[in-house]
Structures are given as structure tokens and as C-alpha cells.
Scaffold this motif. Structure first.
Motif, short mmCIF file in Angstrom:
data_model
loop_
_atom_site.label_atom_id
_atom_site.label_comp_id
_atom_site.label_asym_id
_atom_site.label_seq_id
_atom_site.Cartn_x
_atom_site.Cartn_y
_atom_site.Cartn_z
N SER A 62 0.69 -1.17 0.01
CA SER A 62 0.08 -0.10 0.00
C SER A 62 1.06 1.20 0.05
N LEU A 63 0.53 2.30 -0.85
CA LEU A 63 1.31 3.24 -1.04
C LEU A 63 0.27 4.53 -1.20
N LEU A 64 0.80 5.85 -1.44
CA LEU A 64 0.06 6.94 -1.65
C LEU A 64 0.67 7.74 -2.81
N VAL A 65 -0.25 7.91 -3.82
CA VAL A 65 0.37 8.84 -5.06
C VAL A 65 -0.42 10.10 -5.28
N GLY A 66 0.23 10.93 -5.69
CA GLY A 66 -0.37 12.17 -5.92
C GLY A 66 -0.49 13.21 -5.15
N THR A 67 -1.07 14.44 -5.41
CA THR A 67 -1.28 15.51 -4.56
C THR A 67 -2.57 16.15 -4.78
N PRO A 68 -3.37 16.18 -3.88
CA PRO A 68 -3.37 15.43 -2.44
C PRO A 68 -3.22 13.70 -2.46
N ARG A 69 -2.73 13.42 -1.54
CA ARG A 69 -2.23 11.88 -1.66
C ARG A 69 -3.47 10.91 -1.80
N MET A 157 5.52 7.25 0.62
CA MET A 157 5.67 5.79 1.41
C MET A 157 5.93 6.31 2.84
N GLY A 158 5.19 6.05 3.70
CA GLY A 158 5.08 6.44 5.09
C GLY A 158 5.82 7.66 5.42
N GLY A 159 5.55 8.74 4.62
CA GLY A 159 5.93 10.06 4.96
C GLY A 159 6.98 10.47 4.07
N LEU A 160 7.50 9.82 3.31
CA LEU A 160 8.65 10.17 2.34
C LEU A 160 7.86 10.29 1.04
N SER A 161 7.97 11.50 0.49
CA SER A 161 7.48 11.81 -0.99
C SER A 161 8.60 11.81 -1.96
N VAL A 162 8.57 11.08 -2.82
CA VAL A 162 9.54 11.07 -4.08
C VAL A 162 8.69 11.63 -5.36
N PRO A 163 9.26 12.70 -5.79
CA PRO A 163 8.59 13.27 -6.92
C PRO A 163 9.15 12.67 -8.23
#
Length: 433
Positions: A62-69, A157-163
Motif C-alpha cells: 500500500s502506497l500513496l500517490v499524487g497531491t493530495p495523496r 511511502m510512510g511520509g517519504l515523498s518522491v517526486p
């Protein structure tokens, strides 16, 4: 690489060893674990979520993608390069990634150098859609396909945002079983230039899959834990030919396959059938995106015959010559529904250069869902014939990687293996032990 759809899947516990500096998509990581929740979900037929995939069980993160996440769930696949997400076509569709509502989303135009990257996951020559965006299409062994455009967005990923992570934004496709809605996508983890692990510039990653409770851990970087015993390393195959070979995947995790033992008996297999030939056919790939293990015909037949010989009088043959599970597994047995455990079975050991993988007990047989013969269930041998799938390769699936610490060392071009109780490993890593 099987032919049946997903009935249920596991969600992994992710541990990232991070603290990142990102510049021009190059990353340096230090030990600072970030721990994700461990969840198991039922994906049986009738559920509102399905994977457009061909594995009965898939490993997902499970990850988060985009802005907002936006939360996404992606299949962990060491056999694929291009990561992709299902993208919304309509505001009425839920649970898929919606690029319209991400301010950091950027589609890749055909003129971008990314669009001309050499990968099997993109059509050659490069094609453009009507909007002059880079067209992407992926296909799988069950004849399912996904199509869309290349894009970039932030992966969190867990607060780490990679653009600027490149992925496929897929909005159409087809499936052999007609189930295309579903979980959000796939995380490509092979050694290709567009894979997730390559884009993140990780020197190595590891995972450990439990056979007890559908749990597992995925870890980026060095494990550095005292309870992990020394790994046995096997080098990745490096083909000497400078030219592309029709059946060899150069960015797969391809191992030197040296033999098979059943119990204490080493099968009489010539090395010539265990190594790639001049066309690249016959490579041995570690593939977390495939459930079971598939062997080329001669090796499969030898293993099947020896397993039958050593279990004669112990296992009752199904007695249906035309029954084939997942299109490639034709050695099946009848086992009483009242029986809660398997009888003693000979261990099957896969021998690689410098390392081995032992498959025993419950990992040797798999109960076929929904198949009942009177008082018996149908259980099939968890090795299949890859030639029945149309695959010219040996494929080591994740079912046989259970309770093995699997380290993929990209920096040193090798794979490390060690037998581990993965349910205990998960708990220890969560507790920081």
C-alpha cells in the motif's frame, strides 16, 4: 504466469529503510525504518475489488500517490518493469487513481526521452495517442493487457515523498476472465531502467513471505538484524551476447539452475536443459508476480515421475487425466476433506549455483478452490509445466519462496537466500529487534 484470476490476496507489511535526499531522481538512504499496517483482504469472486491479473494469490503493498495523496494498492512484481495504476475514466468510478485531482501529475509527451527508453513494456517504435502523449501497453501470459499513457507523479511511502516517479496511467484493458476492475495497479521491481527499484536508486531490497498467517515484510536497503543468519548468494546470469535474444529477459532476476533433488535423490538432468540456449530460452527467473513454480517439459516430467514414485501408497491420484489446474499443473490428488494435514512427503530441493531452495510439506500441494470429489478435496502438485503456458523459461513463484529471506542485491548482481520463519521476522522487524 498462470491462467486463473485472483481469488484473494495478501497485503504486505512494508518497511522502508529511508531518510531520503532526492535530486535528479537519485536517492541516498540511511537506517530509519517506516512501518506500514499489515492487512489481509478476501478477494474471492463476487468481491467489489479484483486484480486484472492471473495469480490466485498476489503480494501487494500500500502506497500513496499524487497531491493530495490518494491511497493505492499495488502488486509486488519482480518479473515486471513498468509500474502502473488503474486511472479513472469517470468521476463515478471509485477506488482507482484519479489523475485529474492530482496537482503533481504530469503526463509524458511523445517527445520526452523517457518515451524512447528501451523496455519490453513499451511498444517499439514508440507510439503516441491522439493527444501526443506516450502510449504504454503491457501484456501477460494469460492474454490480459493494460493500455494507457506514461506519466509522472509523487509516490509517498510512510511520509517519504518522491517526486517524478514514472509509471503507466492505464485506462483500458482486457482480461481472460473478464474481471478488470480492481485493486489499483502493479509495482514493477525488476532491473529495468523504468522499474520502481531502479528509479528509486536502491542498491538492494528484500522480502520475506510467511506461510502461516498471510503476512510478510518488504525492506529496502541492508537488513542489518542480528537474528538473520548468513545468506547464501547465487549470482545473476549475465549473457555474453551483445545482441538481444528472442527468449531472454536481460532485466529479470535470472539464476544459474543446476539441478533438482527429491528427498535425497538427485534427478538425472543434463545441464544443457537447465541453462539458457543460444536463443535465451531456458532461463530461470525469480518472479514474485507468479504464484507457483513452472519448469520446462523435460525437467517437469522427471520431477513429476520421481515425486509419484516416492509418494506411491501415500497419496491417492485424482484419476482424471484431463484435469489441469491453472493450465499447467496436471499432477493432482484426492485428499479427504476431514484430513487436516498432509502425510509425510519428500522434500523437493531446487539447486542453484551457491544456494538452494527447499520446498516441503504444505508448500508441495495446493487445494484447488471449489473442487470436491465426494468426501475428498482436490490438491495439486505446486510445480507445473511452463511449456503448457507457452513460456520458454523456468519460473520460481512466490509460493515456493515462503519462509525464505529473499534479498535482491542489484549492486552486486546476485540474489541471497536464507530459511527464516517469516511470521516471526515480521514481528521482530515491527518491534525493531
Amino acid at each position: 504466469m498462470g491462467t486463473q484470476k485472483l481469488y484473494f490476496f495478501w497485503i504486505f507489511c512494508l518497511i522502508f529503510i529511508c531518510s531520503v535526499f532526492v535530486q535528479s531522481k537519485q536517492s541516498n538512504y540511511t537506517n530509519n525504518p517506516v512501518i506500514f499496517e499489515l492487512i489481509a483482504k478476501d478477494m474471492r469472486r463476487g468481491s467489489t475489488q479484483r486484480l486484472p491479473f492471473h495469480h490466485n494469490v498476489s503480494l501487494t503493498v500500500s502506497l500513496l500517490v499524487g497531491t493530495p495523496r490518494q491511497p493505492v494498492t499495488m502488486v509486488l512484481d519482480t518479473g515486471s518493469e513498468l509500474s502502473w495504476l488503474h486511472c479513472k475514466k469517470s468521476p463515478d468510478v471509485n477506488s482507482l487513481f484519479d489523475p485529474v485531482h492530482s496537482t503533481s501529475y504530469n503526463p509524458v509527451p511523445c517527445t520526452s526521452p523517457v518515451c524512447s527508453t528501451r523496455t519490453r513494456d513499451l511498444t517499439i517504435p514508440v507510439s503516441c495517442d491522439p493527444r501526443k502523449l506516450c502510449h504504454a501497453m503491457v501484456g501477460y501470459a494469460d492474454m490480459s493487457t493494460m493500455e494507457g499513457t506514461l506519466a509522472m507523479d509523487n509516490f509517498v511511502m510512510g511520509g517519504l515523498s518522491v517526486p517524478g516517479v514514472v509509471f503507466g496511467c492505464m485506462d483500458s484493458g482486457s482480461s481472460s476472465s473478464g474481471d478488470d476492475s480492481g485493486t489499483t495497479g502493479l509495482l514493477g521491481m525488476n532491473r529495468g531502467s523504468l522499474s520502481f527499484v531502479t528509479q528509486m536508486n536502491y542498491p538492494k531490497f528484500s522480502y520475506c513471505i510467511s506461510g502461516q498467517d498471510s503476512s510478510g515484510v518488504l525492506l529496502f536497503g541492508d537488513a542489518n538484524v542480528p537474528w538473520l543468519k548468513e545468506l547464501s548468494y547465487t549470482p545473476l546470469v549475465q549473457m555474453s551476447s551483445p545482441y538481444p535474444l528472442p527468449y531472454f529477459d536481460r532485466v529479470a532476476y535470472s539464476l544459474h539452475f543446476e539441478g533438482i533433488k527429491v528427498g535425497t535423490k538427485l534427478l538425472n538432468l543434463p545441464q544443457s536443459i537447465l541453462q539458457p540456449d543460444h536463443t535465451g530460452a531456458g532461463q530461470t527467473m525469480v518472479d514474485s508476480g507468479t504464484q507457483f513454480t513452472f519448469l520446462l517439459g523435460p525437467a517437469y516430467t522427471a520431477l513429476k515421475n520421481e515425486f509419484l514414485a516416492q509418494t506411491k501408497g501415500t497419496l491417492r491420484d485424482l484419476g482424471e487425466p484431463n484435469f489441469v489446474f491453472q493450465g499447467a499443473m496436471d499432477l493432482c490428488f484426492r485428499i479427504p476433506l476431514s484430513q487436516t494435514s498432509y502425510p509425510p512427503l519428500p522434500t523437493v530441493t531446487l539447486l542453484f549455483q551457491g544456494a538452494e531452495m527447499s520446498v516441503s510439506t504444505e508448500r508441495l500441494l495446493y487445494r484447488v478452490p471449489g473442487e470436491v470429489r465426494g468426501p475428498d478435496g482436490v490438491h495439486c502438485f505446486t510445480f507445473g509445466n511452463s511449456e503448457l503456458l507457452g513460456a520458454e523459461a523456468y519460473i520460481i513463484g512466490h509460493h515456493h519462496q515462503q519462509n525464505m529471506w529473499m534479498e535482491f542485491d542489484l549492486q552486486n548482481s546476485r540474489v541471497g537466500l536464507a530459511e527464516v520463519r517469516c511470521d516471526l521476522a515480521s514481528k521482530k522487524l515491527v518491534l525493531g529487534l
